[in-house]
Design a protein around this motif. Structure first.
Motif, PDB file in Angstrom:
ATOM      1  N   SER A  26       0.830  -1.210   0.000  1.00  9.52           N
ATOM      2  CA  SER A  26       0.000   0.000   0.000  1.00  9.52           C
ATOM      3  C   SER A  26       0.861   1.255   0.000  1.00  9.52           C
ATOM      4  O   SER A  26       0.566   2.234  -0.706  1.00  9.52           O
ATOM      5  N   ALA A  27       1.945   1.245   0.782  1.00  9.89           N
ATOM      6  CA  ALA A  27       2.838   2.401   0.833  1.00  9.89           C
ATOM      7  C   ALA A  27       3.489   2.651  -0.524  1.00  9.89           C
ATOM      8  O   ALA A  27       3.635   3.803  -0.956  1.00  9.89           O
ATOM      9  N   ALA A  28       3.871   1.581  -1.217  1.00 12.55           N
ATOM     10  CA  ALA A  28       4.489   1.732  -2.532  1.00 12.55           C
ATOM     11  C   ALA A  28       3.526   2.378  -3.525  1.00 12.55           C
ATOM     12  O   ALA A  28       3.926   3.206  -4.347  1.00 12.55           O
ATOM     13  N   SER A  29       2.255   2.021  -3.452  1.00 10.94           N
ATOM     14  CA  SER A  29       1.275   2.609  -4.369  1.00 10.94           C
ATOM     15  C   SER A  29       1.064   4.095  -4.075  1.00 10.94           C
ATOM     16  O   SER A  29       0.938   4.904  -4.998  1.00 10.94           O
ATOM     17  N   LEU A  30       1.030   4.464  -2.807  1.00  6.62           N
ATOM     18  CA  LEU A  30       0.933   5.882  -2.449  1.00  6.62           C
ATOM     19  C   LEU A  30       2.167   6.640  -2.930  1.00  6.62           C
ATOM     20  O   LEU A  30       2.074   7.759  -3.445  1.00  6.62           O
ATOM     21  N   PHE A  31       3.331   6.043  -2.741  1.00  9.28           N
ATOM     22  CA  PHE A  31       4.601   6.642  -3.160  1.00  9.28           C
ATOM     23  C   PHE A  31       4.602   6.873  -4.668  1.00  9.28           C
ATOM     24  O   PHE A  31       5.033   7.926  -5.160  1.00  9.28           O
ATOM     25  N   GLU A  32       4.115   5.882  -5.421  1.00 12.54           N
ATOM     26  CA  GLU A  32       4.112   5.974  -6.880  1.00 12.54           C
ATOM     27  C   GLU A  32       3.276   7.143  -7.376  1.00 12.54           C
ATOM     28  O   GLU A  32       3.579   7.737  -8.417  1.00 12.54           O
ATOM     29  N   CYS A  33       2.233   7.516  -6.640  1.00  9.87           N
ATOM     30  CA  CYS A  33       1.402   8.658  -7.045  1.00  9.87           C
ATOM     31  C   CYS A  33       2.235   9.935  -7.131  1.00  9.87           C
ATOM     32  O   CYS A  33       2.149  10.692  -8.107  1.00  9.87           O
ATOM     33  N   GLY A  34       3.025  10.188  -6.096  1.00 11.31           N
ATOM     34  CA  GLY A  34       3.880  11.373  -6.104  1.00 11.31           C
ATOM     35  C   GLY A  34       4.952  11.309  -7.162  1.00 11.31           C
ATOM     36  O   GLY A  34       5.251  12.309  -7.839  1.00 11.31           O
ATOM     37  N   VAL A  35       5.537  10.139  -7.350  1.00 21.27           N
ATOM     38  CA  VAL A  35       6.598   9.969  -8.343  1.00 21.27           C
ATOM     39  C   VAL A  35       6.051  10.187  -9.757  1.00 21.27           C
ATOM     40  O   VAL A  35       6.663  10.899 -10.572  1.00 21.27           O
ATOM     41  N   THR A  36       4.908   9.601 -10.061  1.00 22.81           N
ATOM     42  CA  THR A  36       4.308   9.765 -11.387  1.00 22.81           C
ATOM     43  C   THR A  36       3.967  11.231 -11.657  1.00 22.81           C
ATOM     44  O   THR A  36       4.149  11.736 -12.773  1.00 22.81           O
TER      45      THR A  36
END
Length: 531
Positions: free
Chosen positions: A362-372
């Motif tokens: 779940s943390a990785a998916s939240l992180f990916e939002c900011g990165v994208t």
């Protein structure tokens, strides 16, 4: 409309496991069991399941369609689809101002200020502001979510090193209080956990998130099943199974039903940029409908397995199933210690390892939002975007780490926030952030997404996106019969098919979802609707 080339998921399985990993998190394994215990067990579960399919899946289909159509982060996606600022966005902006004035007159200073800020963004940017809401919410959630993830990693270490041998709840409570009362220790574990999430997305979609999801998600379900089998074989476990699965509507209040609705919305990661972001990497040959259905089934299955793993064990050991948030860190360690056979430490370690996997995906998916967002809007390389997000989110999360036990380390900040958010009886930064994001930002984001798809982009155009490759994974005649995804028209029934699933989806998105989410939002911020 020209869309930007970008990386795609390697397979439908990889996409489903990745987005299921974002949905299957602490909400399933931590929050769902304890709110079930607080709201009477089986009756709450039934209402929750009803809400998942009534509200959760329709909004998930909306967000996936937006992401794949635009191939953009949420902010860029709404900007692309709203070619000209719609009149409806102006109406919503002024309605937010009116709501802010009502809150201001009621003494709700904090929510009034947030609502005024939201209204200014909507009036300035139109529905693109919704993308910013969801992105900002995702980053705020990750800043404290990673702190909880750090707690869990620490408990994995404690369990396997023999430091989690606590015979009763009082001992477990002291152990937990001593741990979160040490800001430096909590901060180290917070940064370590966030670093693991950063490493998971460092290599991109296929070689990072998808590859790890294919490993971690099967492992998570294997551990859940193992814990379930151990729990239900304990003497007295049948009481826990009955509590969890037997409906007792006399114990379910209207507020409890509303909480079930809210949890159904949040557990699917809706309104927090994840589904749009992941959908933007979905190829045109992938089936959105069946992908969303699998995600809902996996997410719901994980929540049910978690309940069946936890409640039989809690009842068998004679502990309180309605212990609330302390169920995981204070009740379960004592529960595992008292398991017969002398291997309580092993089951505790496996449980917190499973919880770590759920939190990490779940943390990785939240992180990916900011990165994208940084890659799309600023043109940064993935590595640079990951580092910037890690520094920003990690630094902000330190506020949560420092204030975990009390506000005594941040007395000035506490005073200001108590004045602004006086109605929030929070004892730390984590509680305040969770309250604001869960009760204000996410409902507004979900509400505006439903309105946008239903009335601005329109469910007809969104439906065309959903129909793309609808028969790619199952027999074309079957998917046509079940959903009407290949057929026209969208809104009137067919003589052969009756009321299609597409028609029902359009009605839910345009009428039901906005009304229900608005009611949830108003009730959660303190507007009395009689619940």
């Amino acid at each position: 409309m020209e869309v930007k080339k970008r990386e795609n998921w390697g397979s439908t399985l990889g996409f489903v496991l990745a987005i299921a990993g974002s949905a299957i998190g602490l909400g399933n394994v931590w929050k769902f069991p304890y709110i079930t215990g607080q709201n009477g067990g089986g009756a709450f579960v039934l209402v929750y399941l009803f809400c998942i399919f009534l509200l959760g899946m329709p909004i998930m289909l909306c967000e996936m369609a937006i992401g794949r159509k635009t191939r953009q982060n949420p902010y860029g996606a709404f900007r692309m689809l709203e070619v000209r600022r719609s009149r409806l966005s102006k109406v919503l902006g002024w309605l937010l101002i009116g709501m802010g004035l009502v809150m201001l007159c009621s003494g709700k200073w904090g929510f009034a200020l947030l609502t005024f800020a939201a209204s200014a963004l909507v009036l300035k940017l139109g529905f693109a502001a919704v993308g910013l809401f969801s992105l900002f919410a995702a980053m705020l959630i990750l800043s404290y979510y990673s702190v909880i993830g750090g707690w869990i990693v620490e408990y994995v270490y404690k369990a396997f090193s023999g430091q989690l041998n606590v015979p009763d709840v009082e001992s477990a409570e002291k152990l937990f209080s001593d741990f979160i009362g040490n800001p430096m220790q909590v901060t180290r574990w917070h940064l370590l956990f966030l670093g693991l999430a950063a490493l998971m997305i460092w290599c991109g979609i296929r070689n990072g998130i998808e590859r790890w999801s294919k490993i971690l998600m099967p492992t998570l379900f294997f551990l859940l099943v193992a814990l379930l089998l151990r729990g239900v074989t304990l003497s007295g476990a049948s009481k826990g199974v009955a509590f969890f699965l037997t409906p007792d509507f006399s114990k379910l209040t209207a507020a409890g039903a509303l909480e079930a609705l809210g949890h159904a919305f949040y557990t699917l990661s809706l309104g927090m940029a994840i589904t749009i972001t992941y959908g933007s990497y979905l190829g045109r040959d992938k089936n959105i409908f069946t992908s969303a259905l699998w995600v809902v089934l996996l997410d719901t299955g994980a929540a049910l397995l978690a309940g069946l793993a936890i409640f039989p064990a809690v009842f068998a050991m004679g502990f309180d199933p309605s212990a609330g948030p302390s169920l995981i860190f204070k009740v379960l360690p004592a529960t595992f210690y008292n398991f017969p056979g002398g291997f309580g430490w092993l089951w505790a370690g496996l449980f917190f390892l499973m919880l770590t996997i759920a939190a990490l995906t779940s943390a990785a998916s939240l992180f990916e939002c900011g990165v994208t967002f940084l890659i799309d809007q600023l043109g940064l390389k993935r590595s640079v975007a990951v580092i910037l997000c890690y520094v920003g989110i990690g630094g902000f999360g330190v506020l949560t780490s420092v204030s975990c036990a009390t506000w005594e380390h941040l007395p000035g900040v506490h005073g200001v926030l108590e004045y602004v958010f006086g109605e929030v009886k929070s004892k730390n930064w984590f509680v305040l952030l969770d309250y604001v994001t869960s009760n204000w930002m996410l409902p507004l984001s979900g509400l505006f997404t439903a309105i946008f798809v239903g009335w601005v982009w329109t469910t007809r155009k969104a439906g065309r996106e959903l129909r793309i490759s609808a028969g790619s994974l199952v027999d074309e005649n079957l998917i046509t019969y079940l959903s009407g995804f290949r057929g026209e028209p969208l809104y009137r029934s067919s003589r052969n098919h009756g009321l299609t699933v597409m028609t029902l989806w359009g009605l839910l998105v345009r009428f039901v979802a906005p009304v229900v989410i608005l009611a949830l939002f108003l009730q959660s911020i303190g507007v009395n609707l009689g619940f």
